[in-house]
Design a protein around this motif. Structure first.
Motif, mmCIF file in Angstrom:
data_model
loop_
_atom_site.group_PDB
_atom_site.id
_atom_site.type_symbol
_atom_site.label_atom_id
_atom_site.label_comp_id
_atom_site.label_asym_id
_atom_site.label_seq_id
_atom_site.Cartn_x
_atom_site.Cartn_y
_atom_site.Cartn_z
ATOM 1 N N ILE A 11 0.829 -1.196 0.000
ATOM 2 C CA ILE A 11 0.000 0.000 0.000
ATOM 3 C C ILE A 11 0.866 1.249 0.000
ATOM 4 N N ALA A 12 0.492 2.208 -0.843
ATOM 5 C CA ALA A 12 1.125 3.524 -0.871
ATOM 6 C C ALA A 12 0.199 4.487 -0.131
ATOM 7 N N ILE A 13 0.778 5.324 0.722
ATOM 8 C CA ILE A 13 -0.012 6.257 1.533
ATOM 9 C C ILE A 13 0.420 7.682 1.223
ATOM 10 N N LEU A 14 -0.548 8.492 0.794
ATOM 11 C CA LEU A 14 -0.285 9.887 0.465
ATOM 12 C C LEU A 14 -1.069 10.802 1.401
ATOM 13 N N ARG A 56 -1.350 14.576 -8.561
ATOM 14 C CA ARG A 56 -1.422 13.751 -9.773
ATOM 15 C C ARG A 56 -0.069 13.122 -10.092
ATOM 16 N N SER A 57 1.001 13.862 -9.899
ATOM 17 C CA SER A 57 2.342 13.345 -10.184
ATOM 18 C C SER A 57 2.671 12.143 -9.306
ATOM 19 N N VAL A 58 2.439 12.297 -8.010
ATOM 20 C CA VAL A 58 2.751 11.207 -7.079
ATOM 21 C C VAL A 58 1.880 9.986 -7.358
ATOM 22 N N TRP A 62 2.731 5.969 -8.667
ATOM 23 C CA TRP A 62 2.350 4.793 -7.896
ATOM 24 C C TRP A 62 1.463 3.843 -8.677
ATOM 25 N N ILE A 63 0.481 4.370 -9.395
ATOM 26 C CA ILE A 63 -0.426 3.462 -10.102
ATOM 27 C C ILE A 63 0.248 2.828 -11.311
ATOM 28 N N VAL A 71 -3.632 2.489 -3.230
ATOM 29 C CA VAL A 71 -3.212 3.826 -2.823
ATOM 30 C C VAL A 71 -4.250 4.365 -1.855
ATOM 31 N N LEU A 72 -3.788 4.819 -0.699
ATOM 32 C CA LEU A 72 -4.665 5.479 0.277
ATOM 33 C C LEU A 72 -4.261 6.949 0.347
#
Length: 75
Positions: A11-14, A56-58, A62-63, A71-72
């Protein structure tokens, strides 16, 4: 009927914030703790300013990654 098999996710957390830092990102800490308690992996964390282009860049990176399964986003 067979039982479902648990598969841990990467999981990626932003955190979206103009003021948070890694030291003050309590909501990101909470998401990471909950994900890990559920058996998942917090593969990466980031903080982005509240700007659509930065977000949007980050998220786009990730996707596009095969290593990230979910992505959370908080903030």
């Amino acid at each position: 009927m067979s039982e479902a098999v648990f598969i841990p996710l990467n999981i990626a957390i932003l955190t979206v914030s103009d003021t948070r830092t890694p030291e003050t990102d309590k909501s990101g800490d909470t998401l990471q703790a909950c994900a890990e308690q559920a058996g998942h992996v917090a593969a990466v964390r980031a903080i982005a300013k509240d700007d659509i282009y930065q977000i949007r860049s980050v998220v786009s990176q990730w996707i596009a990654s095969d290593a990230i399964h979910a992505v959370l986003i908080t903030g």
